[in-house]
Structure formats: C-alpha cells, structure tokens
Design a protein around this motif. Sequence first.
Motif, PDB file in Angstrom:
ATOM      1  N   TRP B  21     -37.063  53.289  12.579  1.00 50.38           N
ATOM      2  CA  TRP B  21     -35.652  53.669  12.650  1.00 50.38           C
ATOM      3  C   TRP B  21     -35.414  55.170  12.495  1.00 50.38           C
ATOM      4  O   TRP B  21     -34.359  55.673  12.880  1.00 50.38           O
ATOM      5  N   GLY B  43     -24.115  52.331  15.465  1.00 43.49           N
ATOM      6  CA  GLY B  43     -24.920  52.858  16.562  1.00 43.49           C
ATOM      7  C   GLY B  43     -26.352  52.374  16.528  1.00 43.49           C
ATOM      8  O   GLY B  43     -27.097  52.601  17.468  1.00 43.49           O
ATOM      9  N   LEU B  44     -26.738  51.723  15.446  1.00 46.82           N
ATOM     10  CA  LEU B  44     -28.111  51.257  15.299  1.00 46.82           C
ATOM     11  C   LEU B  44     -28.118  49.758  15.033  1.00 46.82           C
ATOM     12  O   LEU B  44     -28.509  49.312  13.950  1.00 46.82           O
ATOM     13  N   PRO B  45     -27.717  48.962  16.041  1.00 49.48           N
ATOM     14  CA  PRO B  45     -27.624  47.522  15.819  1.00 49.48           C
ATOM     15  C   PRO B  45     -28.965  46.967  15.365  1.00 49.48           C
ATOM     16  O   PRO B  45     -30.000  47.243  15.975  1.00 49.48           O
ATOM     17  N   ASP B 111     -30.932  42.735  24.810  1.00 43.28           N
ATOM     18  CA  ASP B 111     -30.767  44.166  24.564  1.00 43.28           C
ATOM     19  C   ASP B 111     -29.291  44.525  24.399  1.00 43.28           C
ATOM     20  O   ASP B 111     -28.455  44.088  25.191  1.00 43.28           O
ATOM     21  N   VAL B 112     -29.007  45.323  23.393  1.00 40.37           N
ATOM     22  CA  VAL B 112     -27.666  45.879  23.291  1.00 40.37           C
ATOM     23  C   VAL B 112     -27.660  47.220  24.018  1.00 40.37           C
ATOM     24  O   VAL B 112     -28.712  47.779  24.342  1.00 40.37           O
ATOM     25  N   PHE B 113     -26.469  47.737  24.278  1.00 36.56           N
ATOM     26  CA  PHE B 113     -26.353  48.952  25.076  1.00 36.56           C
ATOM     27  C   PHE B 113     -25.176  49.793  24.599  1.00 36.56           C
ATOM     28  O   PHE B 113     -24.146  49.277  24.180  1.00 36.56           O
TER      29      PHE B 113
END
Lengths: 228, 228
Positions: B21, B43-45, B111-113
């Motif tokens: 991370w 911003g960091l799912p 995936d998140v975006f």
Amino acid sequence: MRSYGQYCAVAKSLDVLGDRWTLLIVRELLLTDQLRYTDLRNGLPGIATNLLADRLRELEAAGVIARVEAPPPVATTLFSLTDRGRRLRPILDALGRWGVPYMTEGPADGDVFRSEWLSWPAEVFLSDHRPEDPPVTIELHVGEQPLLLETVEGAVRSRVPEAAERADATLAGSPHAVLGLLSGRIDLDRARELGVVYEGDPAVLERVCPTHPEAGFDGLSADALPSL
Amino acid sequence: MRSYGQYCAVAKSLDVLGDRWTLLIVRELLLTDQLRYTDLRNGLPGIATNLLADRLRELEAAGVIARVEAPPPVATTLFSLTDRGRRLRPILDALGRWGVPYMTEGPADGDVFRSEWLSWPAEVFLSDHRPEDPPVTIELHVGEQPLLLETVEGAVRSRVPEAAERADATLAGSPHAVLGLLSGRIDLDRARELGVVYEGDPAVLERVCPTHPEAGFDGLSADALPSL
DNA sequence: CCGCATCCGGGGCGATACTG
DNA sequence: CAGTATCGCCCCGGATGCGG
C-alpha cells in the motif's frame, strides 16, 4: 501477491512486482545477464530458498524472466530477463536514484555489500565532463568482484568487466569512502586518508567526478534526511 | 518494513517504499496535492484503516509525507508530500508506464476504477502532434470525477480540473472503451459503438491521439502478455 | 463524521533441515 | 545444484470500538 483489485497501471505493476524480494531479483538479473539459482541466492543475502523458488516461478509466469536450460558443459538452468523484464530498468533506475541519499551516510549496522550495487550511485553522481575526448574506463575494487565504469555519450555507465579487461585507472577502498569520493563529498586526498587507493592518471578521475562544492544534485545529498 | 540489510540504493528505497500500500498512498498524493485521511481511505479501496494509519506514520517518519493541521473552517489534518516525496514521481511514472499493458485488455473481474488513474495511460499514449499551435484541453468523464488533459511542450499532461473549468472538448464513456481510443487500438467510430461520447472539434482529439496503426509504443501493447 | 486503536484469523515471510 | 518441506512469527485483512 494478492491483487490490489484496481484498474490502474501503477497498481497493476505492483500486483506483479510488489512482493518482497521480487524487484531485487530483477536487480540481480539487470546487473548480470544470466544467473544460476545459486548465483541469485548469493546475490540476495537473507532470502529464504523457498521464497526465491516461489518468486522465480511467479516472475516466469508473469513473463518477466525466462528459464534457460544450458547445454553441457554448463548443464544447469540459467535465469535471464525477457524483453518485458528488461523494460523494468527505468523502474529500478528510478528506485536507485531515489535511494542514493540513504547510502551517502555509510552502511547501516550489519549491511552486506556487493560492488555491483555501486552501479546506481556511480551513474547518478558521475558524468563525463569531456565527452569529445576518447572514452576512458575506471575499475572499482570495492567488494569481492570489480566493477567497471566507462564514459559513454557524456554519461558514465557501469558493468561487470570481462576477465582480464584492463582499465585506464583503478580505484579501491571501502564502500563508504569510495562513495564519498564519487559523490564529491570528499576529495582524493581525504579519501586516501580513509584508505582509498587510486592508481592512474588523476585527470581520469577528475574527468568524471562531480565538481567539488557538491553542486546541483537535485536533493541527492543526505542532508535533511530523516533518521529512519 | 524489515530492512533488506543491503548497502544498495535500490534496496534502501525498497526498505522505505516496499511495504504493501505504501506506493499507492504516494500515488494518491501525487494525483491530488492534499488529502484527508478519509479521502485517502476512499482512494484506496480495500486498505484496512489500521494499515493506512501505520503507513502514514511510517511515511511521515521517513520524511516522505507531512501532516498539516488545517485551520478552521476545514479543521482537519491534511496529508501532503514533502519535497522528498515529490521526487518519487519518476518511480511512480516508471511503474505506471510498465503497467499500462495490463490495462489495455480491460479491467479484471471486480476491479475498482477512478478516473485519475487514467493519468498514466493518457500521458504514455498521447502526445501533441502540433506543439506550435495554441494548447488545447480535453476533459475526460470516465469515473466519478473528471480528469483534464492538456497539451504542454509536445506532450500531454493530466490533472484534476478546478471547479467549472471549461475544456475544448469532452470525452465520456467506460474506462475500457476510452482507453482503447486513447491507445489507438480503436477509432472514434468504433468507440462510439461502445458507448463513448465525444463532444468538440474532432481535430482536437486527432491532435493528441496516436496515429492509427498502433505504432512504436515500445512494447506497450498487450500482445504477448502472459495470462497472469 | 474524522482519525485512528484494538482484536483476531489467515497467510506471507524467515530460518533451517532435508532431498533428487 | 536446484530446489521442497516444515515450523513459528509477524504482517496483513476485516471488523469493531472510541475519543475528539
């Protein structure tokens, strides 16, 4: 490594490269084209053998390295970078450049050292001040095996020399003292007091070393570095 | 992170940056100058809150980020990069450039975006073919918030736009389709079939998009990528 | 809400021993 | 030489709690 699950180029890279030891394996293969399992193990002091085997499998699956079965008389498996693996050089160079300030204060207690690792500070600190002149080479004798510096296109590049290759000058001493000289933090007289031995025309060294009042290295000095 | 114990610039960098991370936190702060704890978390799912707190402490101790106590009416702590932290940009850019091929085949399952993450593919694939002309801007509407592309010195840079900033053209659609257009893998007609909406002078888009037969991207196409 | 601290289960990692 | 096997520990992920 567990994926970050983010549709982002940086995160995707880290999915492949973010595991512990992975980028250091790439470092070894960038410094020396082909290596055996044992060579990698020796170049990565502290790695567990199962981890090395795991990482090599993962890197091979990711298309970063390739396994080559060398024919006799070698008769062993060699690991080397693929094209895609060689494109990791900008990443390693950026990491190396950013990490150089952590070296200028000398090795931490218990740090191991290999002379090839001077490659990054050398290429960061040195440049060829007379690029029109014929190229010169300097052989560093710092760790077990020598490292060769050579001028090319105004910059200085490093590589592991061939056997019995002769350089225009040789520089030997402790890692910290040699690094101090290369970074311009100390001059040759002071370096000699610290046990550095330089043989060759002083002009060769002056040609590549930084001009003395440590100038313009874009924050590469160790000043204002936190204590860690 | 446990130190590698190697007197090497790359290893020293990874001692600071190698934890999970850590570099993604830096990515967030490079994309947006100042962020609150909660902004970083959003911003960091996937990051655990204790890990975020740990990493922020470590990065602050390493001199990479700084904590700013914002005065009222904000009245919260803001995190931002120090000078040393901003010098990490070449590392993130190199990682982003290397990772772009993993994006061109579309997001992986789950995936998140976030639209800011298009920053790396945009800067890698696009360039200004008419650098002498007055600069142009394109607003991307891909995720929740827009991303602004602008021509500067023959290249294309991206940033989060100010409120109510107007661009010369706007481009909206799914991440994969917009990326296909930016990479030159598909043309505007095909992109429109995939739901992409472009508003503005077509010449603006043509000015920055790659010339069509996907040319010379130094192995950045996804061909010959291993399956992962 | 915002910025964490605590707890707990699982897995990655480190060290050593062993093997074809 | 090139790994596999095993075991303990600590890092990480996920949930919850808690003071300002």
